[in-house]
Design a protein around this motif. Structure first.
Motif, PDB file in Angstrom:
ATOM      1  N   ARG A  76     -18.263 -66.333  -1.051  1.00  0.00           N
ATOM      2  CA  ARG A  76     -17.470 -65.147  -1.431  1.00  0.00           C
ATOM      3  C   ARG A  76     -17.324 -65.070  -2.947  1.00  0.00           C
ATOM      4  N   GLU A  77     -17.071 -66.233  -3.557  1.00  0.00           N
ATOM      5  CA  GLU A  77     -16.859 -66.225  -5.007  1.00  0.00           C
ATOM      6  C   GLU A  77     -18.132 -65.903  -5.777  1.00  0.00           C
ATOM      7  N   ARG A  78     -19.278 -66.184  -5.203  1.00  0.00           N
ATOM      8  CA  ARG A  78     -20.535 -65.953  -5.919  1.00  0.00           C
ATOM      9  C   ARG A  78     -20.916 -64.484  -6.008  1.00  0.00           C
ATOM     10  N   ARG A  79     -20.382 -63.649  -5.124  1.00  0.00           N
ATOM     11  CA  ARG A  79     -20.710 -62.217  -5.143  1.00  0.00           C
ATOM     12  C   ARG A  79     -22.218 -61.994  -5.283  1.00  0.00           C
ATOM     13  N   ILE A  80     -22.943 -62.416  -4.273  1.00  0.00           N
ATOM     14  CA  ILE A  80     -24.409 -62.394  -4.322  1.00  0.00           C
ATOM     15  C   ILE A  80     -24.905 -60.956  -4.149  1.00  0.00           C
ATOM     16  N   PRO A  81     -25.765 -60.477  -5.068  1.00  0.00           N
ATOM     17  CA  PRO A  81     -26.271 -59.103  -4.946  1.00  0.00           C
ATOM     18  C   PRO A  81     -26.978 -58.884  -3.606  1.00  0.00           C
ATOM     19  N   GLY A  82     -26.640 -57.789  -2.942  1.00  0.00           N
ATOM     20  CA  GLY A  82     -27.277 -57.442  -1.671  1.00  0.00           C
ATOM     21  C   GLY A  82     -26.505 -57.949  -0.465  1.00  0.00           C
ATOM     22  N   VAL A  83     -25.642 -58.957  -0.651  1.00  0.00           N
ATOM     23  CA  VAL A  83     -24.892 -59.493   0.500  1.00  0.00           C
ATOM     24  C   VAL A  83     -23.732 -58.564   0.827  1.00  0.00           C
ATOM     25  N   ARG A  84     -23.665 -58.145   2.097  1.00  0.00           N
ATOM     26  CA  ARG A  84     -22.683 -57.152   2.518  1.00  0.00           C
ATOM     27  C   ARG A  84     -21.469 -57.736   3.216  1.00  0.00           C
ATOM     28  N   ASP A  85     -21.625 -58.892   3.848  1.00  0.00           N
ATOM     29  CA  ASP A  85     -20.514 -59.430   4.628  1.00  0.00           C
ATOM     30  C   ASP A  85     -20.777 -60.907   4.897  1.00  0.00           C
ATOM     31  N   LEU A  86     -19.686 -61.663   4.993  1.00  0.00           N
ATOM     32  CA  LEU A  86     -19.752 -63.092   5.302  1.00  0.00           C
ATOM     33  C   LEU A  86     -18.773 -63.332   6.431  1.00  0.00           C
ATOM     34  N   VAL A  87     -19.254 -63.932   7.522  1.00  0.00           N
ATOM     35  CA  VAL A  87     -18.424 -64.035   8.722  1.00  0.00           C
ATOM     36  C   VAL A  87     -18.411 -65.462   9.246  1.00  0.00           C
ATOM     37  N   PRO A  88     -17.286 -66.163   9.067  1.00  0.00           N
ATOM     38  CA  PRO A  88     -17.211 -67.521   9.604  1.00  0.00           C
ATOM     39  C   PRO A  88     -16.903 -67.511  11.093  1.00  0.00           C
ATOM     40  N   ALA A  89     -17.533 -68.426  11.835  1.00  0.00           N
ATOM     41  CA  ALA A  89     -17.207 -68.647  13.248  1.00  0.00           C
ATOM     42  C   ALA A  89     -17.026 -70.155  13.434  1.00  0.00           C
ATOM     43  N   TYR A  90     -16.970 -70.614  14.688  1.00  0.00           N
ATOM     44  CA  TYR A  90     -16.688 -72.035  14.940  1.00  0.00           C
ATOM     45  C   TYR A  90     -17.594 -72.961  14.126  1.00  0.00           C
ATOM     46  N   ALA A  91     -18.899 -72.753  14.260  1.00  0.00           N
ATOM     47  CA  ALA A  91     -19.848 -73.683  13.649  1.00  0.00           C
ATOM     48  C   ALA A  91     -20.942 -72.914  12.917  1.00  0.00           C
ATOM     49  N   THR A  92     -20.678 -71.635  12.628  1.00  0.00           N
ATOM     50  CA  THR A  92     -21.696 -70.744  12.068  1.00  0.00           C
ATOM     51  C   THR A  92     -21.074 -69.890  10.977  1.00  0.00           C
ATOM     52  N   LEU A  93     -21.804 -69.692   9.898  1.00  0.00           N
ATOM     53  CA  LEU A  93     -21.418 -68.648   8.951  1.00  0.00           C
ATOM     54  C   LEU A  93     -22.526 -67.606   8.964  1.00  0.00           C
ATOM     55  N   ALA A  94     -22.168 -66.342   9.228  1.00  0.00           N
ATOM     56  CA  ALA A  94     -23.163 -65.277   9.184  1.00  0.00           C
ATOM     57  C   ALA A  94     -23.140 -64.645   7.799  1.00  0.00           C
ATOM     58  N   VAL A  95     -24.332 -64.398   7.267  1.00  0.00           N
ATOM     59  CA  VAL A  95     -24.493 -63.766   5.956  1.00  0.00           C
ATOM     60  C   VAL A  95     -25.268 -62.469   6.186  1.00  0.00           C
ATOM     61  N   TYR A  96     -24.587 -61.330   6.062  1.00  0.00           N
ATOM     62  CA  TYR A  96     -25.233 -60.028   6.262  1.00  0.00           C
ATOM     63  C   TYR A  96     -25.730 -59.529   4.917  1.00  0.00           C
ATOM     64  N   PHE A  97     -26.957 -59.024   4.903  1.00  0.00           N
ATOM     65  CA  PHE A  97     -27.501 -58.546   3.630  1.00  0.00           C
ATOM     66  C   PHE A  97     -28.303 -57.263   3.838  1.00  0.00           C
ATOM     67  N   ASP A  98     -28.473 -56.539   2.723  1.00  0.00           N
ATOM     68  CA  ASP A  98     -29.296 -55.339   2.710  1.00  0.00           C
ATOM     69  C   ASP A  98     -30.696 -55.770   2.277  1.00  0.00           C
ATOM     70  N   PRO A  99     -31.692 -55.724   3.197  1.00  0.00           N
ATOM     71  CA  PRO A  99     -33.006 -56.272   2.878  1.00  0.00           C
ATOM     72  C   PRO A  99     -33.679 -55.593   1.682  1.00  0.00           C
ATOM     73  N   LEU A 100     -33.286 -54.354   1.375  1.00  0.00           N
ATOM     74  CA  LEU A 100     -33.932 -53.651   0.264  1.00  0.00           C
ATOM     75  C   LEU A 100     -33.256 -53.963  -1.074  1.00  0.00           C
ATOM     76  N   ARG A 101     -32.155 -54.654  -1.038  1.00  0.00           N
ATOM     77  CA  ARG A 101     -31.445 -54.955  -2.287  1.00  0.00           C
ATOM     78  C   ARG A 101     -31.184 -56.447  -2.447  1.00  0.00           C
ATOM     79  N   THR A 102     -31.949 -57.260  -1.736  1.00  0.00           N
ATOM     80  CA  THR A 102     -31.716 -58.699  -1.752  1.00  0.00           C
ATOM     81  C   THR A 102     -33.016 -59.431  -2.037  1.00  0.00           C
TER      82      THR A 102
END
Lengths: 313, 247
Positions: free
Chosen positions: B42-68
């Motif tokens: 979250r602190e890195r503010r990675i260009p193209g990344v739209r959402d970060l979603v923690p779960a039990y044992a998984t972190l999902a990283v959503y990104f825009d493929p045309l801007r990443t």
């Protein structure tokens, strides 16, 4: 500022923008348009940024009265349209006078149309988005589908719309062929061992039919059943829209725009971004087939879609 | 030297998300890795990344493929996941100290319609079930299902009742439920299959409140039994927007 008065709401008409990103960690679904390219195209045709809010119109369209002069465009599903009784074209900027009435008539193909209005639909954003998520009653117009008598605020109409010809007049980007099936490309799950070895072959052996209990959260698919290799549900993990989940019964569920942020069923494959709009044009009874593609094909398809959408530069 | 990071994999979920997968267990140490990684990214503010979603044992990283820059993102995720795995070991992972939420719950009766059934199934008394549920400090592993719904664990094995075979069509807001070794609070009325042991006047999610969400992944939660009368007092306060009760 202007407004739209809802004279008839249609079956399910909701305010949508590009989605409520950034809040899934707190359980907030992304929502947004089922057919994002058509939503964006409608905005571009009226001179809005592509993130402006439009109306997503489902199966049966509304009748709307405009309180001031606006430019509108309708994309996506093909409807017979008229403004004050005069037929108007789809996929084109159309001027509507003050007091003008836009009526959606018969639907010819597709399931979801997008109405963009110059200035955008200006309901208050909730967590940074105007998208409606009906299951949690968030966003849009009071968190729900439109009803007769609603008055939707519009944003300031910032100037002249793009001149005719500046935006390509097109074939719709996302409509399945009237006679055929939607061919939807997928990328396989990174966890093939969660399914029996023939799962991807069975998935591609289709066709599947969109079941009657299908909505913006997901489509229940009727066709070849798929079987997980381990019984029961797994530890919940994030579940992006486009995921094809398989509950124990074996009938797959294709997760759509309003899906929950996490899920516990194994995912067999995921629809590529370029084909989500096409999937979003399907309704109950429509047929679709799935084809596994490569990551390179997925990227190429998305770039091609973007070029078509934005037009020649 | 730190011991090597736990087993972690970055895998694609379609063409718009990656899953960073730690060993698939409901486990506080694994959850600490996920949450350390969540805060770091979250602190890195990675260009193209739209959402970060923690779960039990998984972190999902959503990104825009045309801007990443996808290869760079994968490399970053692999490095950051390994670092989070090391950093989280045995230490407090979250950068900011979060309070322990103390949530008042009226157990049993109409507000907790499954309590007696769980007691009967487990052979425990009603009070033993309450003590088992209220005696633990729970970890918020993730939020999901609906806005503000926190999946907390781990529930005492003795009262880890399975979901109802058929979900209720309407579970009232504030209902406190058990599903196996998970417990949670329904933020708003909805259908639901968790076994209901009580109800809290506290609202985990109110869109107009600041903060709108009471819980986030990584938080600690305790349940405090209150009598029905106190429940109604606190509910009235909550409705007036007064103190959140319990703290």
């Amino acid at each position: 500022m202007g407004a739209i008065e809802v004279l008839r709401p249609g079956l399910l008409t909701t305010v949508q923008d590009l989605g409520r990103w950034g809040w899934q960690a707190w359980g907030v679904s992304v929502s947004g348009p089922m057919d994002p390219p058509s939503h964006r195209r409608a905005n571009l045709l009226v001179g809005n940024p592509d993130r402006a809010a439009t109306l997503e119109i489902t199966a049966t369209g509304p009748e709307l009265r405009f309180e001031d002069e606006r430019v509108i465009a309708v994309t996506g599903a093909s409807f017979v349209l008229d403004v004050d009784g005069q037929p108007v074209p789809a996929s084109a900027g159309v001027r509507v006078n003050r007091g003008g009435r836009l009526r959606f008539g018969r639907r010819l193909s597709g399931t979801r149309a997008y109405l963009a209005v110059s200035g955008g639909i200006a309901v208050d954003p909730v967590f940074g988005s105007r998208s409606t998520h009906v299951p949690s009653r968030l966003g849009g117009f009071r968190g729900r589908a439109l009803a007769s008598g609603d008055r939707l605020p519009l944003g300031p109409d910032t100037g002249p719309p793009p001149s005719p010809g500046a935006t390509p007049v097109d074939v719709p980007l996302t409509l399945p062929l009237k006679s055929g099936r939607a061919r939807i490309r997928v990328l396989p799950s990174p966890h093939p061992t969660r399914f029996r070895a023939d799962a991807l072959d069975r998935l591609q052996s289709g066709p599947y039919r969109v079941g009657p209990q299908s909505d913006r959260m997901g489509y229940r698919l009727e066709g070849p059943r798929l079987h997980a290799s381990v019984a029961g549900s797994q530890l919940s993990e994030p579940s992006p829209a486009g995921s094809i989940q398989v509950p124990p019964g074996g009938d797959p569920i294709l997760l759509m725009a309003d899906c929950q942020t996490v899920g516990g069923y194994p995912v067999v494959a995921t629809v590529i971004a370029a084909d989500r709009g096409l999937a979003g044009q399907l309704g109950p009874g429509d047929a679709l087939t799935f084809t596994v593609c490569t990551r390179q094909e997925a990227v190429s398809a998305l770039i091609a879609l973007e070029r078509t959408l934005m037009g020649p530069r | 030297m730190r011991p090597p990071a736990p087993d972690v994999h970055v895998v694609p979920a379609g063409d718009t998300a990656f899953l960073v997968e730690f060993p698939a267990r409901m486990d506080a140490a694994i959850s600490a890795c996920v949450i350390a990684l969540w805060h770091d990214l979250r602190e890195r503010r990675i260009p193209g990344v739209r959402d970060l979603v923690p779960a039990y044992a998984t972190l999902a990283v959503y990104f825009d493929p045309l801007r990443t820059d996808v290869p760079a993102l994968v490399a970053l995720l692999e490095r950051a996941a390994a670092a989070a795995g090391s950093a989280a070991e045995g230490s407090a992972a979250a950068p900011a100290v979060r309070p322990i939420h103390r949530i008042p719950v009226c157990y049993g009766g109409e507000l907790g319609p499954d309590l007696e059934e769980i007691a009967a199934e487990t052979g425990l008394s009603r009070d033993e079930v309450i003590r088992a549920h209220a005696g633990a400090t729970y970890r918020v592993f993730m939020l999901g299902f609906m806005p503000g719904f926190a999946y907390m664990g781990e529930v005492d094995r003795r009262i880890a009742a399975p979901r109802r075979p058929t979900p209720r069509l309407k579970v009232p807001a504030g209902s406190v439920g058990i599903a196996g070794r998970q417990t949670g609070i329904y933020p708003m009325a909805s259908p639901g299959g968790w076994r209901l042991v009580g109800r809290t006047p506290v609202r985990p999610f109110l869109p107009g409140r600041d903060p709108a969400f009471l819980f986030q992944a990584g938080d600690a939660v305790q349940f405090v039994p209150v009598a029905l009368e106190r429940f109604h007092e606190l509910e009235a306060l909550e409705r007036e927007g007064g103190p959140r009760g319990g703290d």
